[in-house]
Motif scaffolding. Structure first.
Motif, PDB file in Angstrom:
ATOM      1  N   VAL A 110       0.840  -1.205   0.000  1.00  0.00           N
ATOM      2  CA  VAL A 110       0.000   0.000   0.000  1.00  0.00           C
ATOM      3  C   VAL A 110       0.873   1.252   0.000  1.00  0.00           C
ATOM      4  O   VAL A 110       0.611   2.203  -0.758  1.00  0.00           O
ATOM      5  CB  VAL A 110      -0.936  -0.002   1.234  1.00  0.00           C
ATOM      6  N   ALA A 111       1.903   1.278   0.838  1.00  0.00           N
ATOM      7  CA  ALA A 111       2.772   2.456   0.919  1.00  0.00           C
ATOM      8  C   ALA A 111       3.395   2.757  -0.442  1.00  0.00           C
ATOM      9  O   ALA A 111       3.447   3.921  -0.870  1.00  0.00           O
ATOM     10  CB  ALA A 111       3.858   2.232   1.964  1.00  0.00           C
ATOM     11  N   ASN A 112       3.865   1.737  -1.119  1.00  0.00           N
ATOM     12  CA  ASN A 112       4.516   1.950  -2.413  1.00  0.00           C
ATOM     13  C   ASN A 112       3.511   2.235  -3.528  1.00  0.00           C
ATOM     14  O   ASN A 112       3.798   3.014  -4.437  1.00  0.00           O
ATOM     15  CB  ASN A 112       5.376   0.740  -2.766  1.00  0.00           C
ATOM     16  N   ASP A 113       2.338   1.615  -3.463  1.00  0.00           N
ATOM     17  CA  ASP A 113       1.306   1.877  -4.477  1.00  0.00           C
ATOM     18  C   ASP A 113       0.798   3.314  -4.406  1.00  0.00           C
ATOM     19  O   ASP A 113       0.553   3.952  -5.437  1.00  0.00           O
ATOM     20  CB  ASP A 113       0.120   0.919  -4.304  1.00  0.00           C
ATOM     21  N   LEU A 114       0.612   3.804  -3.182  1.00  0.00           N
ATOM     22  CA  LEU A 114       0.000   5.127  -2.991  1.00  0.00           C
ATOM     23  C   LEU A 114       1.020   6.223  -2.702  1.00  0.00           C
ATOM     24  O   LEU A 114       0.652   7.398  -2.641  1.00  0.00           O
ATOM     25  CB  LEU A 114      -1.009   5.064  -1.833  1.00  0.00           C
ATOM     26  N   SER A 115       2.281   5.840  -2.521  1.00  0.00           N
ATOM     27  CA  SER A 115       3.332   6.802  -2.139  1.00  0.00           C
ATOM     28  C   SER A 115       2.938   7.560  -0.874  1.00  0.00           C
ATOM     29  O   SER A 115       3.087   8.779  -0.769  1.00  0.00           O
ATOM     30  CB  SER A 115       3.618   7.783  -3.287  1.00  0.00           C
ATOM     31  N   MET A 116       2.415   6.814   0.094  1.00  0.00           N
ATOM     32  CA  MET A 116       2.011   7.365   1.382  1.00  0.00           C
ATOM     33  C   MET A 116       2.486   6.438   2.488  1.00  0.00           C
ATOM     34  O   MET A 116       2.680   5.242   2.258  1.00  0.00           O
ATOM     35  CB  MET A 116       0.479   7.473   1.485  1.00  0.00           C
ATOM     36  N   THR A 117       2.646   6.976   3.676  1.00  0.00           N
ATOM     37  CA  THR A 117       2.949   6.141   4.830  1.00  0.00           C
ATOM     38  C   THR A 117       1.713   5.333   5.193  1.00  0.00           C
ATOM     39  O   THR A 117       0.631   5.882   5.393  1.00  0.00           O
ATOM     40  CB  THR A 117       3.384   7.003   6.022  1.00  0.00           C
ATOM     41  N   ALA A 133       4.263   0.626  11.072  1.00  0.00           N
ATOM     42  CA  ALA A 133       4.115   1.601   9.990  1.00  0.00           C
ATOM     43  C   ALA A 133       5.189   1.368   8.950  1.00  0.00           C
ATOM     44  O   ALA A 133       6.293   0.913   9.256  1.00  0.00           O
ATOM     45  CB  ALA A 133       4.209   3.032  10.535  1.00  0.00           C
ATOM     46  N   VAL A 134       4.847   1.680   7.687  1.00  0.00           N
ATOM     47  CA  VAL A 134       5.786   1.530   6.573  1.00  0.00           C
ATOM     48  C   VAL A 134       5.735   2.791   5.732  1.00  0.00           C
ATOM     49  O   VAL A 134       4.651   3.221   5.313  1.00  0.00           O
ATOM     50  CB  VAL A 134       5.431   0.314   5.694  1.00  0.00           C
ATOM     51  N   GLU A 135       6.891   3.386   5.481  1.00  0.00           N
ATOM     52  CA  GLU A 135       6.967   4.550   4.605  1.00  0.00           C
ATOM     53  C   GLU A 135       7.270   4.108   3.181  1.00  0.00           C
ATOM     54  O   GLU A 135       7.940   3.091   2.968  1.00  0.00           O
ATOM     55  CB  GLU A 135       8.049   5.512   5.104  1.00  0.00           C
ATOM     56  N   SER A 142       7.405  11.979   2.715  1.00  0.00           N
ATOM     57  CA  SER A 142       6.249  11.293   3.279  1.00  0.00           C
ATOM     58  C   SER A 142       6.117  11.689   4.743  1.00  0.00           C
ATOM     59  O   SER A 142       7.043  12.218   5.343  1.00  0.00           O
ATOM     60  CB  SER A 142       6.383   9.771   3.149  1.00  0.00           C
ATOM     61  N   VAL A 143       4.948  11.430   5.286  1.00  0.00           N
ATOM     62  CA  VAL A 143       4.668  11.757   6.679  1.00  0.00           C
ATOM     63  C   VAL A 143       5.064  10.578   7.551  1.00  0.00           C
ATOM     64  O   VAL A 143       4.656   9.439   7.290  1.00  0.00           O
ATOM     65  CB  VAL A 143       3.174  12.082   6.867  1.00  0.00           C
ATOM     66  N   ALA A 144       5.867  10.808   8.561  1.00  0.00           N
ATOM     67  CA  ALA A 144       6.273   9.736   9.467  1.00  0.00           C
ATOM     68  C   ALA A 144       5.135   9.404  10.430  1.00  0.00           C
ATOM     69  O   ALA A 144       4.414  10.291  10.880  1.00  0.00           O
ATOM     70  CB  ALA A 144       7.519  10.132  10.243  1.00  0.00           C
ATOM     71  N   GLN A 145       4.988   8.131  10.715  1.00  0.00           N
ATOM     72  CA  GLN A 145       4.003   7.664  11.690  1.00  0.00           C
ATOM     73  C   GLN A 145       4.705   6.638  12.576  1.00  0.00           C
ATOM     74  O   GLN A 145       4.927   5.508  12.180  1.00  0.00           O
ATOM     75  CB  GLN A 145       2.796   7.030  10.981  1.00  0.00           C
TER      76      GLN A 145
END
Length: 249
Positions: A110-117, A133-135, A142-145
């Motif tokens: 999901v992180a790589n598909d959407l370029s989101m954390t 969490a995965v960046e 990206s926003v860190a979580q």
């Protein structure tokens, strides 16, 4: 049977007897609170600032920290500032191990598909806590979580998504908590959204994940609010949640 009291307020006696229930250990409670404060801050803290956060004298905070340090739960740098230690990571990996193992490949995709954390959040009493969490691998920013981040169940897309999956019996264990109106919408469409609720300027989308034997959870992303297609993001997260659930069954 005699009951003895320890230095931290603990009592020892027959737990099956007729004596009144033993009071909570104040020392243990303060030690746990130190770990929570450090996790919430996400950066090294001085002993003085930790003592202030606990509302205790510096000498008391120092004794608690020494004990935590002996167990590898906190470490101090050269300046004497304190942060969570490597032992905490070992303990965290054991929390809902199966859930984390099933979620990690999906969160990475999901992180790589959407370029989101992307992250997995679980219900912890009245709070929503980030478990893993995965960046994105190739995003410019990206926003860190951080794992361990928590916020109230009533706030944010993950909280709304988790609300949408709670049963009546689960709600009864949460007195004074009530589902938001958005939870019904999230249940109908399979995902929840939020803007500017937990952190100003950030948006989140989350899909509920409820599997027997696992804490009620949400698969979510966080990003700078920029007009992205939330329906498409929600569909991708719902797909990931379904894949995680299938892997756990």
């Amino acid at each position: 049977m005699p009951v003895t009291t320890g230095p931290g307020g603990e009592t020892a006696g027959d737990p099956t007897g007729d004596a009144a229930p033993a009071p909570h250990s104040q020392t243990l409670s303060r030690g746990i609170r130190v770990l929570e404060v450090l996790a919430e801050r996400g950066a090294p803290m001085t002993i003085a600032s930790i003592a202030a956060a606990l509302g205790v004298h510096r000498s008391i905070a120092y004794r608690i920290l020494r004990t935590l340090e002996d167990h590898g739960l906190v470490v101090r740098d050269r300046s004497g500032s304190v942060q969570l230690g490597p032992r905490m990571a070992t303990l965290a990996r054991s929390v809902s191990r199966d859930l984390q193992a099933a979620a990690l490949p999906q969160l990475t995709a999901v992180a790589n598909d959407l370029s989101m954390t992307a992250f997995l959040a679980v219900l912890d009493r009245r709070d929503v806590v980030t478990l893993v969490a995965v960046e994105p691998a190739h995003a410019h920013a990206s926003v860190a979580q951080r794992p361990g981040t928590r916020h109230p169940l009533a706030s944010g897309a993950p909280g709304i998504a988790i609300q949408s999956a709670l049963t009546d019996s689960q709600w009864r264990t949460l007195p004074d908590e009530h589902p938001r109106d958005e939870a019904a919408d999230a249940r109908a469409r399979g995902y929840a959204t939020s803007h500017d609720e937990v952190i100003p300027g950030l948006a989140s989308v989350a899909a509920p994940l409820a599997v027997t034997g696992q804490p009620v959870a949400a698969v979510a992303v966080v990003y700078v609010a920029n007009g992205r297609d939330t329906a498409a993001i929600g569909a991708r997260l719902a797909q990931a949640a379904a894949e995680i659930a299938a892997d756990l069954r």
